[in-house]
Design a protein around this motif. Structure first.
Motif, mmCIF file in Angstrom:
data_model
loop_
_atom_site.group_PDB
_atom_site.id
_atom_site.type_symbol
_atom_site.label_atom_id
_atom_site.label_comp_id
_atom_site.label_asym_id
_atom_site.label_seq_id
_atom_site.Cartn_x
_atom_site.Cartn_y
_atom_site.Cartn_z
ATOM 1 N N GLU A 1 40.566 48.375 48.694
ATOM 2 C CA GLU A 1 40.484 47.655 49.954
ATOM 3 C C GLU A 1 41.737 46.824 50.231
ATOM 4 O O GLU A 1 41.832 46.165 51.262
ATOM 5 N N ALA A 2 42.709 46.854 49.317
ATOM 6 C CA ALA A 2 43.967 46.120 49.493
ATOM 7 C C ALA A 2 45.038 47.057 50.046
ATOM 8 O O ALA A 2 45.016 48.261 49.809
ATOM 9 N N LYS B 1 45.699 37.732 47.840
ATOM 10 C CA LYS B 1 44.745 37.105 46.918
ATOM 11 C C LYS B 1 44.330 38.078 45.821
ATOM 12 O O LYS B 1 44.221 37.698 44.657
ATOM 13 N N ARG B 2 44.100 39.343 46.217
ATOM 14 C CA ARG B 2 43.609 40.333 45.241
ATOM 15 C C ARG B 2 44.639 40.638 44.164
ATOM 16 O O ARG B 2 44.283 40.908 43.004
ATOM 17 N N ILE B 3 45.930 40.611 44.509
ATOM 18 C CA ILE B 3 46.951 40.986 43.522
ATOM 19 C C ILE B 3 47.829 39.793 43.117
ATOM 20 O O ILE B 3 48.940 39.971 42.636
ATOM 21 N N CYS B 4 47.285 38.580 43.323
ATOM 22 C CA CYS B 4 47.892 37.349 42.795
ATOM 23 C C CYS B 4 49.266 37.031 43.367
ATOM 24 O O CYS B 4 50.149 36.512 42.666
ATOM 25 N N GLY C 1 34.470 48.090 49.349
ATOM 26 C CA GLY C 1 35.364 47.581 48.317
ATOM 27 C C GLY C 1 36.434 48.563 47.899
ATOM 28 O O GLY C 1 37.414 48.177 47.255
ATOM 29 N N ASN D 1 44.401 38.710 52.304
ATOM 30 C CA ASN D 1 43.354 39.203 51.407
ATOM 31 C C ASN D 1 43.956 40.070 50.303
ATOM 32 O O ASN D 1 43.546 39.998 49.141
ATOM 33 N N THR D 2 44.944 40.893 50.676
ATOM 34 C CA THR D 2 45.659 41.679 49.659
ATOM 35 C C THR D 2 46.402 40.757 48.706
ATOM 36 O O THR D 2 46.358 40.946 47.489
ATOM 37 N N ILE E 1 41.463 48.275 43.697
ATOM 38 C CA ILE E 1 42.282 47.701 44.776
ATOM 39 C C ILE E 1 42.266 48.570 46.030
ATOM 40 O O ILE E 1 43.146 48.475 46.870
#
Length: 355
Positions: free
Chosen positions: A194-195, A100-103, A253, A97-98, A192
């Motif tokens: 939640e990452a 995905k969030r930071i590409c 979030g 999930n992290t 970010i």
């Protein structure tokens, strides 16, 4: 299934002795896992090699734009000799999930788990057995493109390093003192928070230093918009027992979804305790303290497992919790979770994975 190449060390380090206290995150084992990524090629060249420095170009994008993910979980040596991981699939899910969030390209779950198991198996002798100790597992991904410009990297390294550890806080299970931050913020919804990425932690350092200077172990963050809703502590999620109910901030979030947090909620519900995940105004905590209904406060996280909170400071108010002692449910949760992790308590929830 990964085809992992092995290169064993020819100069093994001396294992820590049982009597030597382990300071968290300072000793590292003989080996580490490494795997590379390249656009068009994907994740490749999985290997377990001797623990060593890594070589990066000074223009590697991780240094300049902060594209990196990290995780944390533990391995435990059970009394019957088995090596156990605690809910590793939840850490792997959160890692992706992290990513995905930071590409960052996702890592296949089965490959991720295989990598963890294999590197732990390689350095199994490093798992400490003294009560309160474990083998901390740190998977992380860094962007490696030698490029100055804001875009996702085309190349990455995925590494896993291992560290035998004792208690995260010097206090151990003894209650810690928490400073409630009212000046700086850690994260906001849509960001970010939640990452699991380093930027969230560097944002906390200024407050952490201030809290330590005042004699407090950790910082409890309020939300970044209203500056009044409780979010999380720097290294753990937070729980309050108010008038018989377990209350914790709802994931919104900007709060890290902790694996131990989820475990605490599930155990409390199984024990028949009412659990509320909701917004918590800091004034509600102060009022509960003044009424005498603030019965327990504790944090949860991989590093500390359960950390009782003996004192909260907000502005000029100092709230002494449970006379500064350990609460009933703080102790029960700690004993149950660590018991499952060590194979002493029957794992009816299927949380442990054997290496």
């Amino acid at each position: 299934m990964l085809n992992i190449r092995y290169e064993k060390t020819t100069t093994p380090k001396e294992l820590p002795t049982r009597d030597n206290p382990l300071k968290f995150g300072t000793i590292f084992t003989d080996h580490m896992f490494v795997m590379d990524y390249e656009v068009g090629k994907g994740w490749h060249d999985a290997r377990i090699i001797p623990y060593q420095p890594i070589s990066l170009d000074p223009s590697a994008m991780v240094f300049h734009y902060g594209q990196e993910m990290f995780e944390g979980l533990k391995a435990y040596k059970a009394e019957d000799g088995r090596t156990l991981l605690f809910r590793p699939e939840k850490n792997i899910e959160r890692a992706n999930n992290t990513n995905k969030r930071i590409c960052i390209p996702e890592i296949p779950e089965e490959d991720f788990l295989q990598a963890i198991k294999e590197v732990v198996k390689t350095d199994e002798a490093w798992i400490p057995t003294k009560p309160g100790t474990s083998l901390y597992i740190r998977p992380f991904v860094i962007a490696t493109d030698p490029f100055l410009g804001v875009r996702p990297s085309d190349t990455y390294k995925f590494l896993i390093i291992l560290s035998p550890v004792g208690a995260y806080y010097p206090e151990g299970l003894n209650p810690v003192k928490i400073w409630i931050e009212d000046e700086y913020v850690r994260a906001v919804k849509g960001g970010i928070g939640e990452a699991k990425t380093g930027a969230n932690y560097v944002a906390s350092l200024k407050s952490q230093v201030k809290a330590h200077d005042e004699g407090y172990s950790q910082v409890l963050w309020l939300d970044g918009v209203h500056r009044k809703y409780i979010e999380e502590v720097g290294a753990m999620n937070i729980f309050f027992k108010i008038d018989g109910k377990i209350v914790t901030p709802v994931l919104n979030g900007s709060i890290l979804p902790g694996v131990t947090r989820d475990s605490v909620i599930r155990l409390c519900k199984a024990w028949g305790l009412p659990v509320e995940e909701r917004k918590i105004d800091i004034t509600e905590i102060k009022e509960a303290y003044e009424k005498g209904t603030l019965e327990e406060v504790f944090g949860s996280g991989t590093a500390a497992v359960i950390s009782p909170v003996g004192q909260l400071r907000w502005e000029d108010t100092i709230m002494q919790v449970k006379d500064g002692g350990i609460g009933e449910y703080s102790q029960k949760l700690y004993d149950t979770i660590t018991g499952i992790q060590l194979g002493k308590v029957k794992d009816t929830l299927g949380w442990t994975v054997e290496v």
